[in-house]
Each structure stands twice: as structure tokens, then as C-alpha cells.
Design a protein around this motif. Structure first.
Motif, PDB file in Angstrom:
ATOM      1  N   ARG A 264     -25.650  93.302 -35.237  1.00 39.38           N
ATOM      2  CA  ARG A 264     -26.977  92.819 -35.144  1.00 39.38           C
ATOM      3  C   ARG A 264     -27.783  93.814 -34.169  1.00 39.38           C
ATOM      4  O   ARG A 264     -27.186  94.348 -33.257  1.00 39.38           O
ATOM      5  CB  ARG A 264     -27.213  91.281 -34.681  1.00 39.38           C
ATOM      6  N   GLN A 265     -29.244  93.709 -34.336  1.00 36.48           N
ATOM      7  CA  GLN A 265     -30.025  94.260 -33.291  1.00 36.48           C
ATOM      8  C   GLN A 265     -31.201  93.455 -33.240  1.00 36.48           C
ATOM      9  O   GLN A 265     -32.022  93.135 -33.919  1.00 36.48           O
ATOM     10  CB  GLN A 265     -30.434  95.547 -34.153  1.00 36.48           C
ATOM     11  N   ILE A 266     -31.123  92.899 -31.558  1.00 31.94           N
ATOM     12  CA  ILE A 266     -32.273  92.029 -31.463  1.00 31.94           C
ATOM     13  C   ILE A 266     -33.629  93.266 -31.172  1.00 31.94           C
ATOM     14  O   ILE A 266     -33.223  94.140 -30.595  1.00 31.94           O
ATOM     15  CB  ILE A 266     -31.949  91.377 -30.384  1.00 31.94           C
ATOM     16  N   LEU A 267     -34.691  92.803 -31.573  1.00 33.79           N
ATOM     17  CA  LEU A 267     -35.947  93.566 -31.449  1.00 33.79           C
ATOM     18  C   LEU A 267     -35.831  94.381 -29.930  1.00 33.79           C
ATOM     19  O   LEU A 267     -35.864  93.728 -28.886  1.00 33.79           O
ATOM     20  CB  LEU A 267     -37.107  92.773 -31.405  1.00 33.79           C
ATOM     21  N   GLY A 268     -35.929  95.486 -30.021  1.00 36.67           N
ATOM     22  CA  GLY A 268     -35.899  96.565 -28.699  1.00 36.67           C
ATOM     23  C   GLY A 268     -34.787  96.603 -27.921  1.00 36.67           C
ATOM     24  O   GLY A 268     -34.605  97.114 -26.816  1.00 36.67           O
ATOM     25  N   GLN A 269     -33.711  96.037 -28.813  1.00 40.92           N
ATOM     26  CA  GLN A 269     -32.353  96.322 -27.905  1.00 40.92           C
ATOM     27  C   GLN A 269     -31.308  97.085 -28.995  1.00 40.92           C
ATOM     28  O   GLN A 269     -31.653  97.601 -29.795  1.00 40.92           O
ATOM     29  CB  GLN A 269     -31.659  94.901 -27.687  1.00 40.92           C
ATOM     30  N   LYS A 270     -29.949  97.246 -28.237  1.00 35.78           N
ATOM     31  CA  LYS A 270     -28.820  98.005 -28.588  1.00 35.78           C
ATOM     32  C   LYS A 270     -28.481  97.310 -29.967  1.00 35.78           C
ATOM     33  O   LYS A 270     -28.559  96.171 -30.330  1.00 35.78           O
ATOM     34  CB  LYS A 270     -27.851  98.011 -27.922  1.00 35.78           C
ATOM     35  N   VAL A 271     -28.020  98.176 -30.874  1.00 40.18           N
ATOM     36  CA  VAL A 271     -27.160  97.484 -32.092  1.00 40.18           C
ATOM     37  C   VAL A 271     -25.792  97.006 -31.610  1.00 40.18           C
ATOM     38  O   VAL A 271     -25.244  97.742 -30.571  1.00 40.18           O
ATOM     39  CB  VAL A 271     -26.759  98.974 -33.155  1.00 40.18           C
ATOM     40  N   GLU A 272     -25.426  95.744 -31.988  1.00 41.44           N
ATOM     41  CA  GLU A 272     -24.223  95.022 -31.191  1.00 41.44           C
ATOM     42  C   GLU A 272     -23.304  94.628 -32.356  1.00 41.44           C
ATOM     43  O   GLU A 272     -23.757  94.179 -33.080  1.00 41.44           O
ATOM     44  CB  GLU A 272     -24.819  93.767 -30.556  1.00 41.44           C
ATOM     45  N   PHE A 273     -21.927  94.700 -32.062  1.00 42.19           N
ATOM     46  CA  PHE A 273     -20.944  94.672 -33.033  1.00 42.19           C
ATOM     47  C   PHE A 273     -20.840  92.990 -32.855  1.00 42.19           C
ATOM     48  O   PHE A 273     -20.801  92.266 -31.780  1.00 42.19           O
ATOM     49  CB  PHE A 273     -19.940  95.305 -32.639  1.00 42.19           C
ATOM     50  N   LEU A 274     -20.620  92.614 -34.186  1.00 42.27           N
ATOM     51  CA  LEU A 274     -20.257  90.909 -34.336  1.00 42.27           C
ATOM     52  C   LEU A 274     -18.713  90.901 -34.922  1.00 42.27           C
ATOM     53  O   LEU A 274     -18.065  90.297 -34.188  1.00 42.27           O
ATOM     54  CB  LEU A 274     -21.143  90.372 -35.494  1.00 42.27           C
ATOM     55  N   VAL A 275     -18.468  91.522 -36.006  1.00 47.41           N
ATOM     56  CA  VAL A 275     -17.256  91.289 -36.581  1.00 47.41           C
ATOM     57  C   VAL A 275     -16.773  92.491 -37.535  1.00 47.41           C
ATOM     58  O   VAL A 275     -17.624  93.089 -37.989  1.00 47.41           O
ATOM     59  CB  VAL A 275     -17.260  89.834 -37.385  1.00 47.41           C
ATOM     60  N   SER A 276     -15.335  92.437 -37.656  1.00 48.35           N
ATOM     61  CA  SER A 276     -14.907  93.543 -38.549  1.00 48.35           C
ATOM     62  C   SER A 276     -13.923  92.653 -39.662  1.00 48.35           C
ATOM     63  O   SER A 276     -13.303  91.862 -39.154  1.00 48.35           O
ATOM     64  CB  SER A 276     -14.119  94.747 -37.946  1.00 48.35           C
ATOM     65  N   PHE A 277     -13.818  93.194 -40.666  1.00 43.11           N
ATOM     66  CA  PHE A 277     -13.248  92.586 -41.729  1.00 43.11           C
ATOM     67  C   PHE A 277     -12.384  93.456 -42.707  1.00 43.11           C
ATOM     68  O   PHE A 277     -12.993  94.602 -43.148  1.00 43.11           O
ATOM     69  CB  PHE A 277     -14.067  91.696 -42.687  1.00 43.11           C
ATOM     70  N   TYR A 278     -11.070  93.163 -42.648  1.00 48.03           N
ATOM     71  CA  TYR A 278     -10.396  94.032 -43.543  1.00 48.03           C
ATOM     72  C   TYR A 278      -9.122  93.172 -44.228  1.00 48.03           C
ATOM     73  O   TYR A 278      -8.500  92.401 -43.609  1.00 48.03           O
ATOM     74  CB  TYR A 278      -9.544  95.192 -42.958  1.00 48.03           C
ATOM     75  N   ASN A 279      -8.745  93.430 -45.420  1.00 46.90           N
ATOM     76  CA  ASN A 279      -7.628  92.752 -46.203  1.00 46.90           C
ATOM     77  C   ASN A 279      -7.687  91.399 -46.220  1.00 46.90           C
ATOM     78  O   ASN A 279      -6.784  90.642 -46.097  1.00 46.90           O
ATOM     79  CB  ASN A 279      -6.183  93.089 -45.567  1.00 46.90           C
ATOM     80  N   ASN A 280      -8.947  91.117 -46.270  1.00 46.16           N
ATOM     81  CA  ASN A 280      -9.511  89.325 -46.569  1.00 46.16           C
ATOM     82  C   ASN A 280      -9.137  88.745 -45.070  1.00 46.16           C
ATOM     83  O   ASN A 280      -9.061  87.384 -45.233  1.00 46.16           O
ATOM     84  CB  ASN A 280      -8.488  88.775 -47.611  1.00 46.16           C
ATOM     85  N   GLU A 281      -9.221  89.388 -43.937  1.00 42.97           N
ATOM     86  CA  GLU A 281      -9.217  88.694 -42.977  1.00 42.97           C
ATOM     87  C   GLU A 281     -10.052  89.339 -41.595  1.00 42.97           C
ATOM     88  O   GLU A 281     -10.436  90.339 -41.919  1.00 42.97           O
ATOM     89  CB  GLU A 281      -7.760  88.209 -42.409  1.00 42.97           C
ATOM     90  N   ILE A 282     -10.365  88.590 -40.776  1.00 40.16           N
ATOM     91  CA  ILE A 282     -11.230  89.184 -39.699  1.00 40.16           C
ATOM     92  C   ILE A 282     -10.209  90.039 -38.995  1.00 40.16           C
ATOM     93  O   ILE A 282      -9.135  89.522 -38.394  1.00 40.16           O
ATOM     94  CB  ILE A 282     -11.761  87.934 -38.688  1.00 40.16           C
ATOM     95  N   SER A 283     -10.588  91.197 -38.497  1.00 46.20           N
ATOM     96  CA  SER A 283      -9.754  92.109 -37.686  1.00 46.20           C
ATOM     97  C   SER A 283     -10.179  92.400 -36.249  1.00 46.20           C
ATOM     98  O   SER A 283      -9.333  92.643 -35.515  1.00 46.20           O
ATOM     99  CB  SER A 283      -9.443  93.604 -38.302  1.00 46.20           C
TER     100      SER A 283
END
Lengths: 110, 113
Positions: free
Chosen positions: B36-55
Motif C-alpha cells: 500500500r502507498q499512503i498519499l505522499g509516502q513510501k510504498v509499504e509491504f503488507l503480505v506475500s502469498f505462495y502455495n496457498n498460504e501467507i509466506s
């Protein structure tokens, strides 16, 4: 904690005036240094991946280089269509996330 | 050239409501991400997903967030009870290899009223 710092925040060039953007990174075990271009209202568009110090990648007027602490995006003879925000991101060992810098806003005037 | 597709492009929701953001990753990719990127701020990581689960997930990705790959083509982000501070541009990304380049969609602008 991994950190990416980009400079300058903004850069204004005349068409044809070459320059470089800087990305300083602190990461434990670099597994990739990524450059993206972002146009207003759009998502980051992938440009380059660099994996090890000394590596260079080129695409049209852009050339990315990597040292152990920094990466540079060199823009040769830019055109107005190169105007965008350029983002740098690092990825460390054991992580899948990209850590982004705040970007450099580039404006190229005709 | 294959691309990541996100819908809707703009979502307006009342605070406290649930919202689902949808993404169609590039078809042969195996790794999926939300940022996600809040207006005027950095792009921030939330989550990654692989093989049907959160990695991997960030501190931002708390219990109000969830992800799902309901079929072979879609990847969704659900926010259960939205807050004003959830207003941001949400980007979906996918990659074919690890650690390969992540390719981003054009985002969903989420506005919480």
C-alpha cells in the motif's frame, strides 16, 4: 532494519541533460536491488534488477549500476517522456518483501 | 505484454465496513503480494502469498486483514472493519520466481469516509 534512501527528492533537467539518481541501501544479505518507474496514478513499473556489486543493466537511455552500499540510475540525454518518479527497492536474505525508498521525482523539460 | 489487473480502480467505503480488493496476477506467476502507498509516502509491504498460504507479512497486516486465492486466477485482499487510516492506494504484485522482479498492477485507491 533494512533501509533505502533516495536522492535527490526531485530533479529538474533540460531535454538532453544527462544526470544520475542515487539510492543508498542498508540490508542484511542483499538478494536484489530493484528500480521501478512510477507515473502519477499508476503502479510501479519494473525497470531493472541488480544482484551483486559491479553489475550493470541498460535499457534505452537508462543504466543502473550497483556497489555494496549504493545504486545509481544514470539517465543519458533524457526526453520529456522520461518524466516520472523513479523508485528504488531492496530485498534482503530471508525476506520476500521489497523495501522501497521515497523516490526521485524527475521532470524533463523540452 | 501480460499485466497485473486490479479492480475496482477506486473504492469509497464508510468506516467500519468490510471491503474486498481484487487482483488478477500474471497467469504463470506463483508468488503474490499486496503493498500500500499512503498519499505522499513510501510504498509499504503488507503480505506475500505462495502455495496457498501467507509466506510473509508486515506489522501493518494485522487481524483485520486477510488474503485469499479463491480460484486459479484471482487474489484478494479483505479488510474487515475499515478505519480512516486505511485510506491509501493498494497495489497487487506478482512474480514468477523468487527472488525475481515483482510486477505491479495500477492499484485500487481506497477512500474511507
Amino acid at each position: 532494519e533494512d533501509q533505502v534512501t533516495q536522492s535527490p527528492e526531485a530533479l529538474r533537467l533540460q531535454e538532453g541533460e544527462s544526470s544520475s539518481l542515487n539510492c543508498s541501501y542498508t540490508v542484511s544479505g542483499l538478494r536484489g536491488l530493484f528500480w521501478y518507474r512510477q507515473d502519477p496514478g499508476k503502479g510501479p513499473e519494473f525497470l531493472f534488477t541488480l544482484y551483486s556489486a559491479g553489475e550493470e543493466k541498460e535499457k534505452e537511455r537508462l543504466k543502473a549500476t550497483l556497489t555494496k552500499k549504493e545504486s545509481f540510475l544514470h539517465i543519458t540525454a533524457p526526453k520529456p517522456e522520461d518524466s516520472a518518479t523513479y523508485l528504488c527497492a531492496s530485498r534482503g536474505t530471508g525476506f520476500q518483501k521489497l523495501v522501497f525508498g521515497t523516490g526521485t521525482r524527475l521532470l524533463v523539460s523540452p | 505484454e501480460p499485466e497485473v489487473t486490479q479492480t475496482p480502480s477506486h473504492q469509497v467505503t464508510q468506516m467500519g465496513q468490510e471491503v474486498i480488493l481484487r487482483c488478477v496476477p500474471i497467469s504463470n506467476h506463483l508468488y503474490f503480494y499486496w503493498y500500500r502507498q499512503i498519499l505522499g509516502q513510501k510504498v509499504e509491504f503488507l503480505v506475500s502469498f505462495y502455495n496457498n498460504e501467507i509466506s510473509e507479512k508486515s506489522e501493518i497486516f494485522d487481524d483485520q486483514f486477510s488474503v485469499e486465492r479463491p480460484d486459479g486466477s484471482n487474489f484478494t485482499l479483505k479488510i474487515r472493519s475499515t478505519k480512516l487510516e486505511d485510506s491509501a492506494m493498494y497495489f497487487c504484485a506478482s512474480s514468477s520466481t523468487d527472488p525475481g522482479p515483482q510486477h505491479f498492477g495500477d492499484g485500487t485507491r481506497l477512500s474511507i469516509l
